[in-house]
Write an enzyme that holds these catalytic residues in place. Structure first.
Site, PDB file in Angstrom:
ATOM      1  N   CYS A  19       0.821  -1.233   0.000  1.00 29.62           N
ATOM      2  CA  CYS A  19       0.000   0.000   0.000  1.00 29.62           C
ATOM      3  C   CYS A  19       0.845   1.269   0.000  1.00 29.62           C
ATOM      4  O   CYS A  19       0.336   2.347  -0.291  1.00 29.62           O
ATOM      5  CB  CYS A  19      -0.969  -0.010   1.179  1.00 29.62           C
ATOM      6  SG  CYS A  19      -2.180  -1.326   1.076  1.00 29.62           S
ATOM      7  N   HIS A  72      -3.430   7.316   2.447  1.00 28.43           N
ATOM      8  CA  HIS A  72      -3.806   5.998   1.928  1.00 28.43           C
ATOM      9  C   HIS A  72      -5.211   5.669   2.428  1.00 28.43           C
ATOM     10  O   HIS A  72      -5.554   5.973   3.579  1.00 28.43           O
ATOM     11  CB  HIS A  72      -2.785   4.956   2.416  1.00 28.43           C
ATOM     12  CG  HIS A  72      -3.198   3.554   2.088  1.00 28.43           C
ATOM     13  ND1 HIS A  72      -3.573   3.179   0.821  1.00 28.43           N
ATOM     14  CD2 HIS A  72      -3.312   2.445   2.872  1.00 28.43           C
ATOM     15  CE1 HIS A  72      -3.902   1.897   0.839  1.00 28.43           C
ATOM     16  NE2 HIS A  72      -3.755   1.430   2.064  1.00 28.43           N
ATOM     17  N   ASN A  98     -10.108  -0.068  -0.536  1.00 30.01           N
ATOM     18  CA  ASN A  98      -8.644   0.010  -0.515  1.00 30.01           C
ATOM     19  C   ASN A  98      -8.097  -0.584  -1.820  1.00 30.01           C
ATOM     20  O   ASN A  98      -8.181  -1.794  -2.024  1.00 30.01           O
ATOM     21  CB  ASN A  98      -8.127  -0.759   0.711  1.00 30.01           C
ATOM     22  CG  ASN A  98      -6.613  -0.703   0.860  1.00 30.01           C
ATOM     23  OD1 ASN A  98      -5.912  -0.274  -0.056  1.00 30.01           O
ATOM     24  ND2 ASN A  98      -6.112  -1.156   1.997  1.00 30.01           N
TER      25      ASN A  98
HETATM   26  N1  COA Z   1     -18.753  -8.193   8.666  1.00 30.80           N
HETATM   27  C1  COA Z   1     -19.192  -8.439   9.895  1.00 30.80           C
HETATM   28  N2  COA Z   1     -18.384  -8.740  10.910  1.00 30.80           N
HETATM   29  C2  COA Z   1     -17.065  -8.773  10.669  1.00 30.80           C
HETATM   30  C3  COA Z   1     -16.537  -8.511   9.400  1.00 30.80           C
HETATM   31  C4  COA Z   1     -17.442  -8.221   8.367  1.00 30.80           C
HETATM   32  N3  COA Z   1     -17.043  -7.957   7.132  1.00 30.80           N
HETATM   33  N4  COA Z   1     -15.206  -8.615   9.475  1.00 30.80           N
HETATM   34  C5  COA Z   1     -14.892  -8.922  10.723  1.00 30.80           C
HETATM   35  N5  COA Z   1     -16.006  -9.024  11.463  1.00 30.80           N
HETATM   36  C6  COA Z   1     -16.144  -9.332  12.880  1.00 30.80           C
HETATM   37  C7  COA Z   1     -14.941 -10.050  13.403  1.00 30.80           C
HETATM   38  O1  COA Z   1     -15.060 -11.438  13.136  1.00 30.80           O
HETATM   39  C8  COA Z   1     -15.010  -9.741  14.894  1.00 30.80           C
HETATM   40  O2  COA Z   1     -15.899 -10.659  15.485  1.00 30.80           O
HETATM   41  P1  COA Z   1     -15.517 -11.372  16.871  1.00 30.80           P
HETATM   42  O3  COA Z   1     -15.301 -10.229  17.835  1.00 30.80           O
HETATM   43  O4  COA Z   1     -16.715 -12.183  17.133  1.00 30.80           O
HETATM   44  O5  COA Z   1     -14.264 -12.121  16.568  1.00 30.80           O
HETATM   45  C9  COA Z   1     -15.678  -8.362  14.925  1.00 30.80           C
HETATM   46  O6  COA Z   1     -16.229  -8.149  13.637  1.00 30.80           O
HETATM   47  C10 COA Z   1     -14.760  -7.220  15.289  1.00 30.80           C
HETATM   48  O7  COA Z   1     -13.512  -7.420  14.687  1.00 30.80           O
HETATM   49  P2  COA Z   1     -12.324  -6.370  14.838  1.00 30.80           P
HETATM   50  O8  COA Z   1     -11.134  -6.936  14.169  1.00 30.80           O
HETATM   51  O9  COA Z   1     -12.214  -5.919  16.241  1.00 30.80           O
HETATM   52  O10 COA Z   1     -12.923  -5.153  14.034  1.00 30.80           O
HETATM   53  P3  COA Z   1     -12.226  -3.774  13.798  1.00 30.80           P
HETATM   54  O11 COA Z   1     -13.061  -2.720  14.369  1.00 30.80           O
HETATM   55  O12 COA Z   1     -10.766  -3.802  14.130  1.00 30.80           O
HETATM   56  O13 COA Z   1     -12.309  -3.653  12.219  1.00 30.80           O
HETATM   57  C11 COA Z   1     -10.965  -3.972  10.278  1.00 30.80           C
HETATM   58  C12 COA Z   1     -11.725  -4.627  11.407  1.00 30.80           C
HETATM   59  C13 COA Z   1     -10.324  -5.053   9.403  1.00 30.80           C
HETATM   60  C14 COA Z   1     -11.938  -3.177   9.439  1.00 30.80           C
HETATM   61  C15 COA Z   1      -9.889  -3.039  10.865  1.00 30.80           C
HETATM   62  O14 COA Z   1      -9.153  -3.720  11.829  1.00 30.80           O
HETATM   63  C16 COA Z   1      -8.968  -2.487   9.846  1.00 30.80           C
HETATM   64  O15 COA Z   1      -9.345  -1.681   9.020  1.00 30.80           O
HETATM   65  N6  COA Z   1      -7.677  -2.854   9.902  1.00 30.80           N
HETATM   66  C17 COA Z   1      -6.669  -2.320   9.049  1.00 30.80           C
HETATM   67  C18 COA Z   1      -6.777  -2.994   7.743  1.00 30.80           C
HETATM   68  C19 COA Z   1      -5.862  -2.388   6.742  1.00 30.80           C
HETATM   69  O16 COA Z   1      -5.724  -1.215   6.705  1.00 30.80           O
HETATM   70  N7  COA Z   1      -5.272  -3.223   5.897  1.00 30.80           N
HETATM   71  C20 COA Z   1      -4.520  -2.842   4.756  1.00 30.80           C
HETATM   72  C21 COA Z   1      -3.176  -2.377   5.091  1.00 30.80           C
HETATM   73  S1  COA Z   1      -3.019  -0.743   4.755  1.00 30.80           S
END
Ligand code: COA
Length: 328
Positions: free
Chosen positions: A113, A254, A284
């Site tokens: 990224c 980003h 993204n």
């Molecule tokens: N729909 C519904 N529920 C979902 C889901 C979806 N698409 N994806 C994950 N969940 C669930 C998870 O399973 C978790 O459930 P659990 O608590 O029962 O295990 C719950 O939602 C919360 O997960 P969590 O990881 O705490 O959510 P979050 O608030 O951190 O958001 C991301 C998850 C992936 C959106 C976030 O962590 C993120 O954006 N991370 C950075 C990703 C990124 O930038 N990647 C590219 C590199 S630049």
């Protein structure tokens, strides 16, 4: 001598994959995706015959046309991508052939990224050195090719697209790329990766059965590091260039998660109206997010000469960084 952006273009495939479409194939909801990420929809390149080089070629053609130059005037093409058409030859070479940039050399840059910022700073060095006059820098991804559409943790986040810029000598020392701080920390490699298809786990029945040709990530871990590093970098770029929030025309971050973007803007003390955001429409697109934002600002006439832009990114590697440039 400084390097300045003299033309921009983007290319997004027409086909839209909305959150509601994903609701039909996954245990997820539009509400969850919007509130946790800011994404409403993303673009998908559905034609199996077309890959990242197709997206990047469209961008290259548009830039050549906009700038009114001949393809053989281009000295170098750099394509930042983590989804190349194939491991080799490089996607940049395919673009070079497609547009008939017969005097250019060409290579891919793997910075995930942060690939576009890595490539932009790399390309600028050839202008600064005085050896190149026209460098094409493109970020392009077909992320849908490495998505596991049964994994709700990852597939809701990413989309396909490409955009790029032409770099040429700036009109003076006060315009163009004025500062860059790029970093890497390979300790983060275990949190965001694709294991299969490289020399460590070449394609086999086992890699296919175990879904190793898909992107995997520990979202929570990546989120924490992204917030810290993007905000720290943006703050440092401002500090060492003596920039106040009023001085900045646009922050171009980003587009991984709207909450990460907000946290970065907050730390910089910048109003969200001065932050480029299109994650709601494209998700993204990895190396393509920042150039797509720049191309849209340019198309919308939001970059008068003298505008200060701060670009910041974070991605797999980990890789991250910031660039300060003054539009000319
Ligand atoms: N729909 C519904 N529920 C979902 C889901 C979806 N698409 N994806 C994950 N969940 C669930 C998870 O399973 C978790 O459930 P659990 O608590 O029962 O295990 C719950 O939602 C919360 O997960 P969590 O990881 O705490 O959510 P979050 O608030 O951190 O958001 C991301 C998850 C992936 C959106 C976030 O962590 C993120 O954006 N991370 C950075 C990703 C990124 O930038 N990647 C590219 C590199 S630049």
């Amino acid at each position: 001598m400084k390097a300045a952006i003299t033309a921009t273009a983007k290319y997004l495939p027409d086909s839209i994959l909305s959150n509601h479409d994903l609701e039909k194939i996954l245990d997820t909801s539009d509400e969850w995706i919007r509130t946790r990420t800011g994404i409403r929809e993303r673009r998908i390149l559905r034609d199996p015959e077309k890959a990242t080089s197709f997206l990047c070629t469209e961008v290259a053609r548009r830039i050549i046309e906009k700038r009114g130059i001949a393809a053989d005037e281009i000295d170098l093409i750099i394509v930042a991508t983590m989804t190349p058409d194939m491991i080799f030859p490089s996607t940049a070479c395919l673009v070079q052939r497609n547009v008939q940039a017969t005097n250019a050399w060409a290579f891919d840059l793997s910075g995930a990224c942060s690939g576009f910022l890595y490539a932009l700073n790399t390309g600028a060095q050839f202008i600064v050195a005085g050896t190149h006059k026209k460098v094409l820098v493109i970020g392009g991804e077909k992320m849908s090719a490495v998505m596991d559409y049964t994994d709700r943790n990852t597939c809701v986040l990413f989309g396909d697209g490409a955009a790029g810029v032409l770099l040429e000598p700036a009109r003076d020392e006060q315009h163009g790329l004025l500062d860059a701080k790029l970093q890497a920390d390979g300790e983060g490699s275990e949190h965001l990766y694709m294991l299969g298809g490289g020399s460590r786990c070449p394609a086999s029945q086992e890699t296919v059965e175990n879904g190793m040709h898909f992107l995997r990530q520990d979202g929570r871990q990546v989120f924490k590091s992204a917030v810290t590093q993007m905000a720290d970098t943006a703050e440092e770029i401002m500090r060492r260039n003596g920039l106040s929030s009023e001085d900045i025309g646009y922050l171009v971050p980003h587009q991984a998660n709207y909450r990460i973007i907000q946290a970065t803007a907050e730390r910089m003390g910048i109003d969200m109206r001065k932050v480029a955001v299109n994650i709601d429409r494209y998700g993204n697109t990895s190396a393509a997010t920042i150039p797509i934002c720049i191309a849209e600002l340019d198309e919308e006439g939001k970059l008068p000469p003298g505008s200060n832009l701060v670009l910041v990114s974070f991605g797999a590697g980990y890789t991250w960084g910031g660039i300060y440039l003054k539009w000319q």
